[in-house]
Design a protein around this motif. Structure first.
Motif, mmCIF file in Angstrom:
data_model
loop_
_atom_site.group_PDB
_atom_site.id
_atom_site.type_symbol
_atom_site.label_atom_id
_atom_site.label_comp_id
_atom_site.label_asym_id
_atom_site.label_seq_id
_atom_site.Cartn_x
_atom_site.Cartn_y
_atom_site.Cartn_z
ATOM 1 N N ARG A 64 -27.202 59.826 -13.366
ATOM 2 C CA ARG A 64 -26.190 59.261 -13.132
ATOM 3 C C ARG A 64 -24.831 59.343 -13.713
ATOM 4 N NH1 ARG A 64 -30.872 55.682 -11.309
ATOM 5 N NH2 ARG A 64 -30.133 55.250 -9.193
ATOM 6 N N LEU A 65 -25.486 59.721 -15.359
ATOM 7 C CA LEU A 65 -24.682 59.087 -16.720
ATOM 8 C C LEU A 65 -23.962 60.877 -16.723
ATOM 9 C CD1 LEU A 65 -27.106 57.469 -18.967
ATOM 10 C CD2 LEU A 65 -24.756 56.810 -18.539
ATOM 11 N N ALA A 66 -24.242 61.867 -16.192
ATOM 12 C CA ALA A 66 -23.984 63.467 -16.432
ATOM 13 C C ALA A 66 -22.364 63.396 -14.691
ATOM 14 C CB ALA A 66 -24.886 64.366 -16.677
ATOM 15 N N ASP A 67 -22.962 62.775 -14.393
ATOM 16 C CA ASP A 67 -21.839 62.524 -12.908
ATOM 17 C C ASP A 67 -20.475 61.567 -13.613
ATOM 18 O OD1 ASP A 67 -23.099 64.026 -11.765
ATOM 19 O OD2 ASP A 67 -24.345 62.733 -10.177
ATOM 20 N N GLY A 152 -23.289 53.925 -13.086
ATOM 21 C CA GLY A 152 -22.736 53.848 -12.092
ATOM 22 C C GLY A 152 -23.805 52.312 -11.481
ATOM 23 N N PRO A 153 -23.429 52.155 -9.637
ATOM 24 C CA PRO A 153 -24.841 51.237 -9.546
ATOM 25 C C PRO A 153 -25.731 51.940 -8.983
ATOM 26 C CG PRO A 153 -23.260 51.999 -7.819
ATOM 27 C CD PRO A 153 -22.583 52.219 -9.059
ATOM 28 N N THR A 154 -26.939 50.446 -9.871
ATOM 29 C CA THR A 154 -28.595 51.262 -9.961
ATOM 30 C C THR A 154 -29.326 49.648 -10.332
ATOM 31 O OG1 THR A 154 -29.721 52.507 -11.061
ATOM 32 C CG2 THR A 154 -28.081 52.047 -12.649
ATOM 33 N N GLU A 155 -30.481 50.041 -10.070
ATOM 34 C CA GLU A 155 -31.525 48.887 -9.983
ATOM 35 C C GLU A 155 -31.205 48.776 -12.140
ATOM 36 O OE1 GLU A 155 -33.154 47.197 -8.078
ATOM 37 O OE2 GLU A 155 -32.146 48.213 -6.710
ATOM 38 N N PRO A 156 -31.466 47.645 -12.188
ATOM 39 C CA PRO A 156 -31.367 47.628 -13.395
ATOM 40 C C PRO A 156 -33.478 47.702 -14.343
ATOM 41 C CG PRO A 156 -31.238 45.455 -12.508
ATOM 42 C CD PRO A 156 -31.205 46.445 -11.414
ATOM 43 N N ALA A 157 -33.048 48.115 -15.457
ATOM 44 C CA ALA A 157 -33.620 48.394 -15.764
ATOM 45 C C ALA A 157 -35.537 47.316 -16.005
ATOM 46 C CB ALA A 157 -33.945 48.665 -18.031
#
Length: 300
Positions: A64-67, A152-157
């Motif tokens: 995700r970070l790469a995108d 981006g939108p994702t589940e938190p740690a």
């Protein structure tokens, strides 16, 4: 800044440092995400709570970070400068930038503003990730990245409901930052080669307390930080020349002494070293203090 300028060999000198290519890093990340996807890869204490990333979470975050980096204009000609404490965000961002093909540099997080400006002028990063809010204003020339926006939108740690370690679970430990010369490469190589979890304290000020909660099996610390631990042990012993100190020195000098085992167990528990089995050190290490030498002897 032109593409031609970016392709010139980069003149980097400490306190800036170029993270060399880690050709197997992403391959290793994929490997652990495939064979141990639900095992803990990273652990970090934030605002008094422990959070964990599984190997599959770490891989997905890097992707995700790469995108996100690509959307910010980061490409093979770009340079990402990192400055701050080592923790999951910084490591994952470094891996993401390398996966895109850009260069990754670190800049010591303890330099004064004048040195910082000189280094930024020298390395001319196209993008930057800076943790210390007090330093942000000195990075105006760089495109500062917002980690949350990149991810981006994702589940938190995952928030850990427990802080103790299950028996047999390995945990590497680091309480360093970009002030450790060569440190980022050490962390990435040791972490990804071993497949062990890697844990970080909330801050250096809380490192001893947080370390005691994790009870790591391995230390990834600079020689300077190891010396700091040795000094901490020294400060808690009786003063040299006193009978209590002579008793401590005698106990350490006699391997079969029950008092020696008692003292070492007490020091281990004090520092969070109850499960310690590995201490990373450079190939050419300086002379060790008595207590660290004792820990390494036990490990061997």
């Amino acid at each position: 800044m032109s593409v031609h300028e970016l392709k010139r060999p980069l003149a980097v000198e400490w306190p800036a440092e170029l993270l060399g290519d880690l050709p197997k890093a992403l391959e290793q990340l994929h490997h652990w995400a495939q064979i141990t996807p639900l095992h803990t890869a990273l652990r970090h204490k934030r605002q008094g709570q422990w959070y964990a990333w599984r190997w599959i979470d770490a891989l997905r975050d890097v992707e995700r970070l790469a995108d996100g980096l690509r959307q910010q204009g980061f490409d093979e000609q770009s340079r990402l400068a990192l400055s701050g404490a080592f923790e999951p965000n910084l490591l994952l961002l470094a891996l993401a930038a390398q996966s895109v093909g850009g260069q990754v540099l670190t800049l010591a997080d303890d330099v004064d503003p004048e040195v910082l400006h000189q280094q930024l002028w020298r390395i001319r990063p196209t993008h930057a990730y800076v943790q210390d809010r007090r330093q942000v204003r000195h990075w105006q020339s760089a495109n500062r990245l917002d980690f949350t926006q990149l991810l981006g939108p994702t589940e938190p740690a995952q928030h850990l409901q427990r802080w103790w370690q299950p028996a047999g679970e390995t945990a590497l430990w680091s309480e360093e930052g970009t002030h450790w010369q060569g440190g980022l490469a050490v962390l990435l190589e040791q972490w990804l080669n071993s497949g062990h979890g890697l844990a970080f304290p909330e801050s250096q000020a809380s490192a001893r307390r947080d370390r005691s909660e994790v009870a790591p099996t391995g230390l990834l610390l600079s020689p300077a930080r190891l010396q700091h631990l040795a000094d901490e042990i020294e400060s808690r012993l009786a003063r040299p020349g006193t009978w209590r100190r002579r008793l401590c020195d005698w106990a350490i000098a006699h391997p079969q002494s029950g008092l020696r085992r008692l003292l070492k167990n007490r020091v281990r528990k004090l520092l969070g070293f109850q499960r310690l089995a590995y201490i990373w050190q450079p190939l050419k290490a300086n002379a060790e203090t008595t207590w660290l030498a004792e820990f390494k002897r036990d490990i061997a």
